[in-house]
Design an enzyme around this catalytic site. Structure first.
Site, PDB file in Angstrom:
ATOM      1  N   HIS A  48      -3.548  -5.232   0.743  1.00  0.00           N
ATOM      2  CA  HIS A  48      -2.746  -5.867   1.886  1.00  0.00           C
ATOM      3  C   HIS A  48      -3.073  -7.468   2.154  1.00  0.00           C
ATOM      4  O   HIS A  48      -3.892  -7.842   2.754  1.00  0.00           O
ATOM      5  CB  HIS A  48      -3.531  -5.317   3.210  1.00  0.00           C
ATOM      6  CG  HIS A  48      -3.404  -3.935   3.349  1.00  0.00           C
ATOM      7  ND1 HIS A  48      -2.090  -3.302   4.304  1.00  0.00           N
ATOM      8  CD2 HIS A  48      -3.880  -2.674   2.828  1.00  0.00           C
ATOM      9  CE1 HIS A  48      -2.351  -1.991   4.240  1.00  0.00           C
ATOM     10  NE2 HIS A  48      -3.186  -1.644   3.462  1.00  0.00           N
ATOM     11  N   CYS A 107       0.938  -1.206  -0.050  1.00  0.00           N
ATOM     12  CA  CYS A 107       0.037   0.158  -0.093  1.00  0.00           C
ATOM     13  C   CYS A 107       0.921   1.269  -0.059  1.00  0.00           C
ATOM     14  O   CYS A 107       1.447   1.569  -1.028  1.00  0.00           O
ATOM     15  CB  CYS A 107      -0.906  -0.206   1.198  1.00  0.00           C
ATOM     16  SG  CYS A 107      -2.376   0.775   0.931  1.00  0.00           S
ATOM     17  N   GLU A 158      -1.208  -9.205   3.693  1.00  0.00           N
ATOM     18  CA  GLU A 158      -1.038  -9.788   5.056  1.00  0.00           C
ATOM     19  C   GLU A 158      -2.444 -10.313   5.848  1.00  0.00           C
ATOM     20  O   GLU A 158      -2.330 -11.176   6.927  1.00  0.00           O
ATOM     21  CB  GLU A 158      -0.420  -8.928   5.980  1.00  0.00           C
ATOM     22  CG  GLU A 158      -0.959  -7.547   6.389  1.00  0.00           C
ATOM     23  CD  GLU A 158      -0.869  -6.362   5.446  1.00  0.00           C
ATOM     24  OE1 GLU A 158      -0.708  -6.790   4.434  1.00  0.00           O
ATOM     25  OE2 GLU A 158      -1.332  -5.291   5.869  1.00  0.00           O
TER      26      GLU A 158
HETATM   27  N1  GLN Z   1      -2.158   6.748   2.854  1.00  0.00           N
HETATM   28  C1  GLN Z   1      -2.315   5.940   1.840  1.00  0.00           C
HETATM   29  C2  GLN Z   1      -3.630   5.837   1.021  1.00  0.00           C
HETATM   30  O1  GLN Z   1      -4.623   6.551   1.819  1.00  0.00           O
HETATM   31  C3  GLN Z   1      -1.912   4.493   1.840  1.00  0.00           C
HETATM   32  C4  GLN Z   1      -2.840   3.773   2.846  1.00  0.00           C
HETATM   33  C5  GLN Z   1      -2.369   2.267   3.551  1.00  0.00           C
HETATM   34  O2  GLN Z   1      -1.048   2.319   3.389  1.00  0.00           O
HETATM   35  N2  GLN Z   1      -3.253   1.582   3.986  1.00  0.00           N
HETATM   36  O3  GLN Z   1      -3.807   5.693  -0.165  1.00  0.00           O
END
Ligand code: GLN
Length: 541
Positions: free
Chosen positions: A506, A381, A508
């Site tokens: 994600h 992300c 994980e």
């Molecule tokens: N802050 C970033 C977004 O909002 C990444 C979010 C994250 O890593 N879960 O897109």
């Protein structure tokens, strides 16, 4: 008919109520029951989404896009199920629902009160999950410790639940801490006695007491607790600290927890609980210690390891699958410059998700380091965002950045999509939950997943900006995963690098001890390779 196992905690917080309940769930699940879990968080936030990770650790995202407490992650990993978002009940959700009902006129003429309106709502929420998923057993873990003012309505509701569902259908487990006093040279049961008394004052008599301790407690201690807390001796269970959390179901099995619960709830299970054998094998594989692979997590919440708990667990699963032990090093990204000695010691680097600008330059530095030194690197992300930003800067897009950190950028290589911009509320303005992703032939991602379409969980506002697609691809970036309509870039890779992959989702959250996530398995494999090469070079010297 669904049976409920309510888990409360006493003495201190963070004693592992979540792991205890999840372990009970694993024992029952290994005996063929369909087990669900509920986590109650007695705070006023509607969900965990707007909480700083320092408050309660990681925000766990369910498949249906609810931002929940990290304990739901433990439940999913121990029970190997996907739980719906309604499995996390908060005071905020309860009150919001009751007030909405009041506004609609559902309680016309009534004075709306904690008892019965709030308590009825709590019971309705608990029962709803049992019904929707038709679970045989639902674990209900109440966050916090008995005696907290904010848990009172929940304890009252759960007390009522036992009366309404019947004695044979609801069981109360109280998890306490039995400290060892060095100066006195003995374990102390008094805190357990006091917190059980506190629980009793709410009208709940525990059926089972789980005593957490650093070392095993002896039979005399257990007898004392049984006597003073008024539970049968068989219902005093001791879970001393384990070498891995996944061992706790095995420790509890040794104390015949399944048999006691089966009898008490009339589950009619075959009480030969050898069915945990598969789990036993998994735990054995997770405890291999022959080879060590050092993985650095470069983040800004490193003081609280729980902030990255699902990643940490996914690394452990990936290590188990490769027969190696993963040593996780938390590296602070919020510094002027990362410690090169620390980086040089790593076999693999993870740039985890996150929000806000603090620490971002450290993450970019880690990406540059991994590219230069051929160290396997996995961006998740915000980690993927960092990879794209760093590569863009490297090919001359000066000050390229994400619109999350700066307005009016010349090169917003990570940007917000139009539909996201329209949402004004902070909570719920993200791409949340499971989405399909199409993988591109002949890419590392496609080879790792061995599937054309995958499904992964998201939690973000910003995305890869398609305006810079061509430029970045020309510079060597491979786009290996897309949303099914081909619009959103979901995975990036780098050619001519041992292992460089960033994903918008994600992974994980979907890794399990018995079914490690393929990306983590592959990443650990590459990192293990790196560790061996490192050793070779050192040996030659
Ligand atoms: N802050 C970033 C977004 O909002 C990444 C979010 C994250 O890593 N879960 O897109």
């Amino acid at each position: 008919m669904t049976k409920f196992i309510v888990v409360t905690g006493g003495v201190v917080s963070s004693i592992g109520k979540g792991i205890t309940s999840a372990s009970i769930g694993r024992i029952l699940r290994s005996n063929g029951l369909k087990v669900g879990a509920i986590k109650i968080d007695p705070y006023l936030n509607w969900d965990s989404g707007t909480l700083n990770p320092y408050q309660h650790g990681e925000v766990f995202v369910t498949y249906d896009g609810m931002e929940t407490d990290l304990d739901l992650g433990h439940y999913e990993r121990f029970l190997d199920v996907e739980l719906p978002g309604i499995s996390n009940i908060t005071t905020g959700k309860v009150y919001k629902s009751v007030i909405e009902k009041e506004r609609k006129g559902n309680f016309l003429g009534d004075c709306v009160q904690i008892i019965p309106h709030i308590t009825d709502e709590i019971k309705e929420m608990v029962r709803k999950i049992a019904k929707i998923e038709s679970f045989d057993v639902v674990l209900v873990e109440l966050g916090g410790t008995v005696g907290d003012i904010e848990s009172q309505p929940f304890l009252e509701a759960l007390r009522q639940l036992r009366n309404e569902e019947g004695h044979d259908n609801v069981l109360f487990v109280h998890v306490t801490h039995v400290p060892y006093l060095k100066a006195a040279g003995e374990f102390k049961t008094k805190p357990t006695q006091h917190s059980t008394k506190e629980l009793r004052s709410t009208g709940i008599n525990p059926d089972m007491i789980v005593c957490r301790s650093e070392q095993p407690i002896d039979k005399n201690m257990k007898e004392k607790i049984a006597h003073f807390c008024d539970v049968p001796f068989d219902a005093v269970i001791n879970t001393p600290d384990a070498s891995t959390i996944y061992e706790v179901p095995l420790l509890m099995d040794k104390e015949n927890v399944g048999e006691y619960i089966s009898n008490r709830l009339k589950l009619n299970l075959n009480t030969n609980f050898s069915n945990l054998n598969i789990w036993r094998k998994v735990v054995k594989s997770l405890k291999k210690e022959d080879a060590i692979v050092k993985i650095g997590i470069i983040g800004k919440y490193i003081e609280l390891e729980d902030a990255y708990i699902s990643i940490k667990e996914a690394l452990v699963h990936g290590g188990g699958k490769n027969g190696v032990k993963v040593e996780v090093k938390f590296v602070d990204s919020d510094v002027d410059s990362l410690d090169k000695e620390v980086l040089n010691d790593l076999n693999g680097i993870i740039i985890p998700g996150g929000f806000g600008e603090r620490g971002i330059e450290g993450k970019l530095e880690a990406v540059a380091y991994a590219i230069e030194n051929d160290v396997p690197i996995f961006g998740i992300c915000l980690g993927m965002h960092s990879m794209v930003i760093q590569i863009a800067r490297k090919i001359g897009l000066k000050n390229a950045n994400s619109s999350e950190f700066s307005e009016n950028l010349e090169y917003p290589v990570i940007d917000m999509m139009e539909e996201q911009k329209k949402i004004k509320n902070m909570g719920g303005s993200m791409r949340l939950g499971s989405y399909d992703c199409k993988l591109v032939e002949n890419t590392m991602a496609r080879n790792i997943y061995k599937q054309d379409i995958i499904n992964e969980r998201h939690r973000h506002r910003y995305e890869f900006n398609n305006k810079f697609k061509e430029q970045l691809v020309e510079s060597g970036l491979t786009l290996s995963g897309f949303s099914p309509d081909g619009f959103l870039v979901e995975i990036v890779e780098l050619k001519d690098h041992p292992w460089f992959l960033g994903c918008q989702f994600h992974p994980e959250f979907k890794s399990r001890p018995n079914n490690a996530h393929p990306l983590f398995v592959s990443f650990i494999k590459a990192s293990y390779q790196h560790s061996k090469m490192g050793r070779q070079i050192k040996d030659e010297n």
